[in-house]
Design a protein around this motif. Structure first.
Motif, mmCIF file in Angstrom:
data_model
loop_
_atom_site.group_PDB
_atom_site.id
_atom_site.type_symbol
_atom_site.label_atom_id
_atom_site.label_comp_id
_atom_site.label_asym_id
_atom_site.label_seq_id
_atom_site.Cartn_x
_atom_site.Cartn_y
_atom_site.Cartn_z
ATOM 1 N N LEU A 256 45.468 29.298 37.416
ATOM 2 C CA LEU A 256 45.921 30.381 38.529
ATOM 3 C C LEU A 256 45.979 31.894 37.981
ATOM 4 O O LEU A 256 45.864 32.844 38.651
ATOM 5 N N MET A 257 46.897 31.757 36.946
ATOM 6 C CA MET A 257 47.213 33.325 36.490
ATOM 7 C C MET A 257 45.999 33.862 35.944
ATOM 8 O O MET A 257 45.988 35.292 36.075
ATOM 9 N N ILE A 258 44.847 33.336 35.382
ATOM 10 C CA ILE A 258 43.716 33.997 35.009
ATOM 11 C C ILE A 258 43.291 34.525 36.234
ATOM 12 O O ILE A 258 42.811 35.723 36.600
ATOM 13 N N ALA A 259 43.325 33.748 37.255
ATOM 14 C CA ALA A 259 42.339 34.337 38.494
ATOM 15 C C ALA A 259 43.443 35.392 39.166
ATOM 16 O O ALA A 259 42.672 36.234 39.781
ATOM 17 N N ILE A 260 44.460 35.264 39.403
ATOM 18 C CA ILE A 260 45.338 36.471 39.924
ATOM 19 C C ILE A 260 45.176 37.589 38.885
ATOM 20 O O ILE A 260 44.737 38.771 39.511
ATOM 21 N N TYR A 261 45.136 37.598 37.636
ATOM 22 C CA TYR A 261 44.795 38.719 36.800
ATOM 23 C C TYR A 261 43.442 39.238 37.021
ATOM 24 O O TYR A 261 43.233 40.209 37.311
ATOM 25 N N LEU A 262 42.373 38.199 36.954
ATOM 26 C CA LEU A 262 41.021 38.810 37.206
ATOM 27 C C LEU A 262 40.921 39.619 38.552
ATOM 28 O O LEU A 262 40.197 40.476 38.877
ATOM 29 N N SER A 263 41.557 38.572 39.661
ATOM 30 C CA SER A 263 41.068 39.287 41.104
ATOM 31 C C SER A 263 41.969 40.339 41.362
ATOM 32 O O SER A 263 41.537 41.217 42.250
ATOM 33 N N GLN A 264 43.154 40.626 40.839
ATOM 34 C CA GLN A 264 44.084 41.638 41.300
ATOM 35 C C GLN A 264 44.359 42.843 40.367
ATOM 36 O O GLN A 264 44.516 43.979 40.828
ATOM 37 N N TYR A 265 44.332 42.662 38.990
ATOM 38 C CA TYR A 265 44.875 43.419 38.144
ATOM 39 C C TYR A 265 43.801 44.096 37.186
ATOM 40 O O TYR A 265 43.755 45.285 36.878
ATOM 41 N N ALA A 266 42.844 43.230 36.805
ATOM 42 C CA ALA A 266 41.857 43.664 35.962
ATOM 43 C C ALA A 266 40.953 44.627 36.443
ATOM 44 O O ALA A 266 40.599 44.841 37.458
ATOM 45 N N THR A 267 40.499 45.791 35.452
ATOM 46 C CA THR A 267 39.680 46.900 35.815
ATOM 47 C C THR A 267 38.294 46.219 35.690
ATOM 48 O O THR A 267 38.303 44.810 35.391
ATOM 49 N N LYS A 268 37.370 47.001 36.414
ATOM 50 C CA LYS A 268 35.933 46.169 36.419
ATOM 51 C C LYS A 268 35.302 45.943 35.090
ATOM 52 O O LYS A 268 34.817 44.845 34.799
ATOM 53 N N ARG A 269 35.779 46.906 34.101
ATOM 54 C CA ARG A 269 35.225 46.446 32.702
ATOM 55 C C ARG A 269 35.731 45.239 32.137
ATOM 56 O O ARG A 269 34.915 44.352 31.555
ATOM 57 N N ILE A 270 37.158 45.159 32.230
ATOM 58 C CA ILE A 270 37.891 43.699 31.626
ATOM 59 C C ILE A 270 37.139 42.491 32.406
ATOM 60 O O ILE A 270 36.705 41.737 31.879
ATOM 61 N N ARG A 271 36.752 42.830 33.857
ATOM 62 C CA ARG A 271 36.398 41.791 34.642
ATOM 63 C C ARG A 271 34.998 41.275 34.232
ATOM 64 O O ARG A 271 34.510 40.185 33.925
ATOM 65 N N SER A 272 34.223 42.301 33.798
ATOM 66 C CA SER A 272 32.521 42.137 33.520
ATOM 67 C C SER A 272 32.588 41.333 32.247
ATOM 68 O O SER A 272 31.745 40.708 31.912
ATOM 69 N N ILE A 273 33.659 41.480 31.384
ATOM 70 C CA ILE A 273 33.526 40.574 30.102
ATOM 71 C C ILE A 273 34.189 39.559 30.268
ATOM 72 O O ILE A 273 33.719 38.536 29.604
ATOM 73 N N ALA A 274 35.444 39.275 30.815
ATOM 74 C CA ALA A 274 36.064 38.135 30.752
ATOM 75 C C ALA A 274 35.544 36.933 31.617
ATOM 76 O O ALA A 274 35.348 35.722 31.470
ATOM 77 N N LYS A 275 34.982 37.462 32.761
ATOM 78 C CA LYS A 275 34.284 36.500 33.737
ATOM 79 C C LYS A 275 32.974 35.481 33.090
ATOM 80 O O LYS A 275 33.212 34.284 33.016
ATOM 81 N N PRO A 276 32.250 36.300 32.362
ATOM 82 C CA PRO A 276 31.161 35.528 31.623
ATOM 83 C C PRO A 276 31.809 34.592 30.653
ATOM 84 O O PRO A 276 31.357 33.687 30.163
ATOM 85 N N MET A 277 32.869 35.008 29.834
ATOM 86 C CA MET A 277 33.269 34.327 28.709
ATOM 87 C C MET A 277 34.064 32.953 29.380
ATOM 88 O O MET A 277 33.640 31.941 28.674
ATOM 89 N N LEU A 278 34.665 33.070 30.338
ATOM 90 C CA LEU A 278 35.268 32.091 30.923
ATOM 91 C C LEU A 278 34.114 30.856 31.214
ATOM 92 O O LEU A 278 34.262 29.827 31.432
ATOM 93 N N GLU A 279 32.887 31.508 31.737
ATOM 94 C CA GLU A 279 31.917 30.625 32.227
ATOM 95 C C GLU A 279 31.149 30.023 31.021
ATOM 96 O O GLU A 279 30.658 28.625 31.164
ATOM 97 N N VAL A 280 31.225 30.753 29.897
ATOM 98 C CA VAL A 280 30.861 30.002 28.730
ATOM 99 C C VAL A 280 31.970 28.834 28.280
ATOM 100 O O VAL A 280 31.333 27.651 28.024
#
Lengths: 465, 278
Positions: A256-280
């Motif tokens: 949940l905290m990852i979801a909150i961070y990624l959807s509300q706080y993370a910049t586009k750049r961080i999200r574009s890196i972190a989301k694929p990593m999580l999917e891995v």
């Protein structure tokens, strides 16, 4: 001709009839320039012809293959009965098998000197019967294919609506495909259900559901040692619940905290890196998590236990649960993030516009609005945790201890299914059938969870907007 | 025959905007903006805009689509902070305090300068919780009865209390569009702001609901300073005392609403209010 060859030939005829259909439609139209006068396109006439050639022929082939062997068998039995005395009735199966074996030897020209005259006679009869059947099959298939093609070719006229017919055939094909999936599901459920029922005829359902002793060994002989079976599934349920609870305790807050961070706080750049990593992380095979749990996490936990004078089993529920929790983090975080991103910006702006801080807005507006999606994500993750096998096999062990202590070795439903079906099985022993009963329980649990998830999502859907 | 032509083709290339005409400034200013430029990345959306919002008056911001009036409104309580590429230059002051200054906390600013949005956006909570949301966050009520009172007064001021008093525990999303918008206004009033910004508050509503909202705006100006963005010139004429006309990111003309609509000084304003484009 074998069935595979026949299918291939039918395909060739279908291909040819595609071309024939096109040519025929052009001819009916009176040349390439007049094609626009037809109600459908030439390629549609071609496709329709091809379908009409292929589908009936292949359906006939399927039907033939389904009944061929039983018809031949019954003919063979009639012959055997005629040629033998009445006494052999009870060994009919054996005799028929012998005849078939002999027939195979004859076609492979192996040594048949040991066979009797009657057996040889029957074998010859069987071979002849098979040959006849094959010829009949080939002939009928080809007749059907060619017959259908010529009928449809004759039907092609200016006013023939190939387009609409084609549409009906396509929707029929799609229906068949979805039917296959449905029938498979029903088949699996039925097979599990019936095997479970036969298990419950050997072991009372109350013992299975409420018994606290699990040792699925059945004595082969009366004097065998240690073979008194006990099929109380409570220790397995408790083990499953224990490990799933540990996993969810890790996965829900972190996810949940990852979801909150990624959807509300993370910049586009961080999200574009972190989301694929999580999917891995979600794509790592569970067996890899399994040896990670057994070889890295479990010893770490044990060493930590020694440090504070706490004896921890080498295979502990804690190790399996923690690693399983890591495994299902992406399920929680990814779906929850989608749910939170889907909350309208207008709601967020409304809250911020009243002087709420970002975290107040998340806590009081965004999370409540996204609750259906989040609950759905969590229930999906729970289903995954309950159904997970590899990690538990490798890290939590096989001992069916009835305990809620996370530092002891426990086992789960799925692990026991694996160990019950490992090696040689007899389908009439309670040991094998127990696996089906456990499978049924698992199926019912995950089904109930899925239904609950659907209900929750449906109840709260459209609350905003 | 009068052609309806787009703002672009009639644009500032043909008619020069040489600083705002009219009376953009006043003595009794609640908010004053000077030389404001707003950029989205490299794209300049607002060019050198200066004017005052007069205290306890309704100021209407009008102009064709894409002229920057909503963008400008959103600068007044820093809602544009949510857009990372948005950059605001110039001086914007609320009672002499610099809005974009280092001392200003945007969260407190938004409690003082409330906002009502184009589409009604009640929270998916009960009517009561919607109004109590702000007071709870800012700790305006010490106990339940005080909170009840704030909720009731706010709903009364928004002209909604009699319609919803029996179903305060029902979800706010179940109200009609006009009621939802008045709920949003009540929610904004509940934190006792000084200024209320309204971004086309009636554009998603039917004529009757619009009339109720306009009546409400009329009453609210007794206590609050109001800036309203609207597409409807009739609405601007009905509710506002001051009108500012924006064109392609520039302030063209500002003055008393009556004067703007009867005797515009700038050619572009006249073209717009006479319906030549927009």
């Amino acid at each position: 001709m074998t069935t595979a060859n026949l299918v291939f030939i039918v395909m060739l005829i279908a291909l040819a009839s595609y071309w024939l259909g096109i040519q025929r439609s052009i001819k009916v139209a009176g040349g390439k320039q007049q094609v626009k006068d037809l109600v459908s396109l030439p390629s549609q006439y071609g496709l329709l012809t091809a379908f009409w050639c292929g589908i009936p022929a292949i359906l006939f082939l399927l039907l033939w293959s389904a009944i061929e062997s039983s018809v031949i068998d019954s003919l063979l039995i009639d012959k055997v009965v005629l040629s033998a005395d009445g006494q052999i009735q009870q060994n009919m199966g054996l005799i028929v098998n012998n005849v078939k074996l002999l027939a195979e030897k004859i076609t492979l020209s192996e040594d048949i000197s040991s066979a009797t005259d009657i057996q040889l006679q029957n074998a010859q009869f069987f071979i002849a019967l098979n040959e006849k059947a094959t010829w009949l099959k080939t002939l009928l298939t080809l007749v059907i294919a060619v017959g259908c093609v010529s009928t449809i070719l004759a039907k092609i006229k200016h006013s023939f609506h190939a387009r609409n017919n084609l549409e009906r055939i396509v929707s029929g094909l799609l229906f068949t495909c979805s039917g296959i999936a449905l029938l498979t599901t029903i088949g699996i459920v039925m097979s599990v259900l019936f095997e479970s029922i036969s298990f419950f005829s050997q072991v009372p359902i109350t013992e299975f559901l409420f018994g606290t002793q699990w040792s699925p060994q059945i004595a082969m002989r009366a004097d065998q040692v240690g073979g008194s079976g006990a099929f109380g599934a409570i220790p397995l349920f408790v083990g499953t619940i224990l490990i799933s609870t540990i996993a969810m305790c890790l996965a829900i807050p972190v996810g949940l905290m990852i979801a909150i961070y990624l959807s509300q706080y993370a910049t586009k750049r961080i999200r574009s890196i972190a989301k694929p990593m999580l999917e891995v992380l979600a794509g790592v095979p569970t067996v890899v998590y399994g040896f990670f749990a057994a070889l890295t996490v479990a010893p770490l936990i044990r060493d930590f236990g020694l440090l504070i004078d706490l004896p921890i089993a080498a295979e502990s529920a804690l190790a399996a649960g923690l690693v399983m929790g890591i495994m299902i983090i992406p399920f929680v975080s990814s779906l929850s993030e989608d749910a939170m991103t889907a909350v309208p910006v207008a709601l967020k702006e409304g809250s911020l516009g009243m002087g709420a801080t970002h975290s107040e807005t998340i806590k009081k507006v965004i999370l409540p609005a996204a609750i259906p999606g989040i609950v759905g994500a969590i229930l999906l993750a729970v289903s995954r945790a309950i159904g997970e096998t590899m990690i538990v096999v490798m890290a939590a062990g096989l001992a069916a201890n009835l305990t809620f202590n996370p530092i002891e070795s426990v086992t789960t439903v799925t692990v026991q299914i694996v160990s019950l079906l490992k090696g040689d099985q007899e389908f009439d022993s309670a040991k094998t059938l127990a696996a089906f009963a456990l499978g049924l329980m698992l199926f019912i649990t995950t089904l109930a969870l899925n239904i609950a998830a659907l209900k929750i999502v449906r109840k709260y859907r459209e609350q905003y907007d | 025959m009068v052609d309806i032509i787009s703002a672009k083709s009639l644009g500032s290339n043909d008619i020069k905007i040489d600083g705002a005409v009219g009376e953009p400034f006043c003595d009794d200013a609640k908010m004053s903006m000077r030389n404001v430029d707003v950029f989205y990345g490299d794209n300049q959306a607002i060019h050198d805009v200066s004017f005052d919002l007069e205290k306890n008056q309704v100021t209407a911001l009008i102009g064709p689509s894409g002229c920057g009036k909503s963008t400008f409104l959103r600068c007044l309580n820093r809602m544009n902070d949510l857009i990372p590429i948005c950059n605001v230059k110039g001086s914007l002051q609320l009672d002499g305090e610099e809005i974009y200054g280092k001392q200003m906390d945007p969260v407190l600013l938004r409690a003082r300068v409330g906002m009502v949005f184009q589409k009604p956006n009640p929270f998916p909570k009960s009517i009561y919780e919607n109004v109590a949301y702000g007071p709870k966050i800012h700790g305006l009520a010490t106990d339940k009865s005080e909170l009840d009172e704030i909720v009731e007064t706010s709903l009364r001021k928004a002209g909604l209390f009699n319609e919803v008093k029996d179903r305060l525990d029902q979800p706010g999303t179940g109200l009609s569009g006009g009621q939802q918008q008045r709920l949003c206004i009540a929610r904004t009033i509940a934190v006792s702001p000084e200024v209320i910004l309204m971004d086309e508050p009636a554009s998603a509503l039917d004529p009757i609901a619009t009339a109720v909202i306009e009546e409400l705006i009329h009453e609210l100006k007794e206590k609050y300073t109001i800036a309203i963005v609207t597409h409807s010139m009739q609405q601007a004429a009905r509710v506002s005392q001051k009108t500012a006309y924006f064109h392609l990111g520039k302030l063209v003309e500002m003055g008393d609403t009556k004067q703007i609509f009867t005797n515009p000084r700038h050619e572009l304003t006249e073209n717009y209010i006479s319906g030549r484009f927009g």
